[in-house]
Motif scaffolding. Structure first.
Motif, mmCIF file in Angstrom:
data_model
loop_
_atom_site.group_PDB
_atom_site.id
_atom_site.type_symbol
_atom_site.label_atom_id
_atom_site.label_comp_id
_atom_site.label_asym_id
_atom_site.label_seq_id
_atom_site.Cartn_x
_atom_site.Cartn_y
_atom_site.Cartn_z
ATOM 1 N N THR A 1 0.824 -1.213 0.000
ATOM 2 C CA THR A 1 0.000 0.000 0.000
ATOM 3 C C THR A 1 0.857 1.262 0.000
ATOM 4 O OG1 THR A 1 -0.304 -0.106 2.406
ATOM 5 C CG2 THR A 1 -2.036 -1.074 1.035
ATOM 6 N N ALA A 2 2.014 1.205 0.626
ATOM 7 C CA ALA A 2 2.925 2.357 0.568
ATOM 8 C C ALA A 2 3.327 2.624 -0.879
ATOM 9 C CB ALA A 2 4.162 2.108 1.429
ATOM 10 N N ALA A 3 3.716 1.568 -1.571
ATOM 11 C CA ALA A 3 4.166 1.718 -2.954
ATOM 12 C C ALA A 3 3.030 2.165 -3.885
ATOM 13 C CB ALA A 3 4.766 0.409 -3.456
ATOM 14 N N LEU A 4 1.840 1.625 -3.679
ATOM 15 C CA LEU A 4 0.722 1.942 -4.572
ATOM 16 C C LEU A 4 0.094 3.304 -4.303
ATOM 17 C CD1 LEU A 4 -1.171 -1.471 -4.741
ATOM 18 C CD2 LEU A 4 0.153 -0.388 -6.559
ATOM 19 N N PHE A 5 -0.081 3.638 -3.039
ATOM 20 C CA PHE A 5 -0.894 4.801 -2.689
ATOM 21 C C PHE A 5 -0.099 6.015 -2.208
ATOM 22 C CE2 PHE A 5 -3.789 1.202 -2.228
ATOM 23 C CZ PHE A 5 -4.866 1.634 -2.986
ATOM 24 N N ALA B 1 6.848 14.087 -4.155
ATOM 25 C CA ALA B 1 6.791 15.542 -4.298
ATOM 26 C C ALA B 1 5.802 16.142 -3.300
ATOM 27 C CB ALA B 1 6.394 15.916 -5.721
ATOM 28 N N ASP B 2 4.865 15.312 -2.839
ATOM 29 C CA ASP B 2 3.882 15.715 -1.827
ATOM 30 C C ASP B 2 4.403 15.249 -0.466
ATOM 31 O OD1 ASP B 2 1.722 15.936 -0.064
ATOM 32 O OD2 ASP B 2 0.265 15.157 -1.504
ATOM 33 N N GLN B 3 4.742 16.193 0.397
ATOM 34 C CA GLN B 3 5.343 15.845 1.685
ATOM 35 C C GLN B 3 4.442 14.942 2.519
ATOM 36 O OE1 GLN B 3 6.364 19.144 4.225
ATOM 37 N NE2 GLN B 3 7.722 17.899 5.465
ATOM 38 N N MET C 1 4.853 11.449 1.297
ATOM 39 C CA MET C 1 6.132 10.878 1.730
ATOM 40 C C MET C 1 6.041 10.447 3.196
ATOM 41 S SD MET C 1 10.139 12.039 1.515
ATOM 42 C CE MET C 1 9.771 13.723 1.445
ATOM 43 N N ILE C 2 5.406 11.251 4.029
ATOM 44 C CA ILE C 2 5.229 10.887 5.445
ATOM 45 C C ILE C 2 4.376 9.624 5.560
ATOM 46 C CG2 ILE C 2 4.123 11.629 7.603
ATOM 47 C CD1 ILE C 2 5.044 14.523 6.823
ATOM 48 N N MET C 3 3.305 9.546 4.769
ATOM 49 C CA MET C 3 2.450 8.353 4.791
ATOM 50 C C MET C 3 3.231 7.113 4.317
ATOM 51 S SD MET C 3 -0.457 9.351 5.975
ATOM 52 C CE MET C 3 -1.768 8.286 5.441
ATOM 53 N N PHE C 4 4.082 7.297 3.319
ATOM 54 C CA PHE C 4 4.931 6.203 2.839
ATOM 55 C C PHE C 4 5.834 5.709 3.972
ATOM 56 C CE2 PHE C 4 8.761 4.478 0.882
ATOM 57 C CZ PHE C 4 8.254 3.685 -0.136
ATOM 58 N N MET C 5 6.488 6.648 4.655
ATOM 59 C CA MET C 5 7.392 6.276 5.749
ATOM 60 C C MET C 5 6.621 5.661 6.917
ATOM 61 S SD MET C 5 10.252 6.842 4.433
ATOM 62 C CE MET C 5 11.278 6.514 5.845
ATOM 63 N N LYS C 6 5.400 6.151 7.191
ATOM 64 C CA LYS C 6 4.552 5.566 8.234
ATOM 65 C C LYS C 6 4.267 4.103 7.913
ATOM 66 C CE LYS C 6 0.444 5.718 7.562
ATOM 67 N NZ LYS C 6 -0.525 4.775 6.987
ATOM 68 N N ASN C 7 3.928 3.834 6.654
ATOM 69 C CA ASN C 7 3.660 2.449 6.263
ATOM 70 C C ASN C 7 4.895 1.574 6.418
ATOM 71 O OD1 ASN C 7 1.121 3.469 5.489
ATOM 72 N ND2 ASN C 7 1.021 2.080 3.767
ATOM 73 N N LEU C 8 6.058 2.111 6.045
ATOM 74 C CA LEU C 8 7.286 1.327 6.220
ATOM 75 C C LEU C 8 7.570 1.087 7.699
ATOM 76 C CD1 LEU C 8 9.760 2.695 3.527
ATOM 77 C CD2 LEU C 8 8.200 0.739 3.406
ATOM 78 N N GLY C 9 7.330 2.079 8.540
ATOM 79 C CA GLY C 9 7.510 1.912 9.987
ATOM 80 C C GLY C 9 6.575 0.850 10.546
ATOM 81 N N LEU C 10 5.318 0.868 10.095
ATOM 82 C CA LEU C 10 4.374 -0.172 10.522
ATOM 83 C C LEU C 10 4.852 -1.551 10.066
ATOM 84 C CD1 LEU C 10 0.972 1.585 9.809
ATOM 85 C CD2 LEU C 10 1.759 0.743 12.029
ATOM 86 N N ALA C 11 5.337 -1.632 8.832
ATOM 87 C CA ALA C 11 5.857 -2.910 8.325
ATOM 88 C C ALA C 11 6.996 -3.404 9.216
ATOM 89 C CB ALA C 11 6.317 -2.770 6.880
ATOM 90 N N GLY C 12 7.871 -2.492 9.625
ATOM 91 C CA GLY C 12 8.959 -2.863 10.529
ATOM 92 C C GLY C 12 8.440 -3.372 11.860
ATOM 93 N N GLY C 13 7.435 -2.719 12.393
ATOM 94 C CA GLY C 13 6.828 -3.190 13.641
ATOM 95 C C GLY C 13 6.223 -4.574 13.485
ATOM 96 N N PHE C 14 5.555 -4.802 12.360
ATOM 97 C CA PHE C 14 4.955 -6.115 12.132
ATOM 98 C C PHE C 14 6.007 -7.192 11.909
ATOM 99 C CE2 PHE C 14 1.050 -3.641 11.033
ATOM 100 C CZ PHE C 14 0.303 -4.112 12.107
#
Length: 125
Positions: free
Chosen positions: A79-83, A88-90, A93-106
């Motif tokens: 979902t990070a990659a798709l959505f 260019a939209d900050q 980018m924050i939502m992308f990093m949030k998803n990666l952080g959640l993935a790390g937690g999981f």
């Protein structure tokens, strides 16, 4: 405090999926329209909502934690990659990093399991 860290961590990881899944069910048409903006069929809105809700509840309860955590890690990365790949939209980018952080937690949850106060630990005896 350590006895409560695992269930608290599961609660915090699960809330976004429980609330997100329930919210998607409340507006399947809107969710489907949003999914179409990235080339996915709107028909996937219902299954996505169900997955988020059920997976979130499973993490909260500590049921099948390793399997569900691995599935959610993959879900977060996809979902990070798709959505959220418009860097260019900050906010995106924050939502992308949030998803990666959640993935790390999981992934951490996948490695270490549900911990105490979970259905998995009750089953293990």
């Amino acid at each position: 405090m350590t006895a409560y860290a695992a269930p608290l961590g599961r609660l915090l990881l699960s809330l976004i999926f429980i609330l997100g899944g329930a919210s998607k069910f409340g507006n399947l048409a809107g969710t489907g329209a949003y999914m179409e903006t990235v080339g996915l069929p709107a028909i996937l809105a219902g299954p996505a909502a169900a997955f988020e809700l059920v997976a979130g509840l499973a993490i909260l309860l500590g049921w099948q934690t390793r399997l569900v955590a691995l599935l959610l890690a993959g879900f977060c990365i996809v979902t990070a990659a798709l959505f959220h790949s418009n860097f260019a939209d900050q906010i995106q980018m924050i939502m992308f990093m949030k998803n990666l952080g959640l993935a790390g937690g999981f992934l951490t949850l996948y490695v270490h399991g549900a911990g105490g106060m979970s259905l998995d630990s009750r089953k293990a005896g």
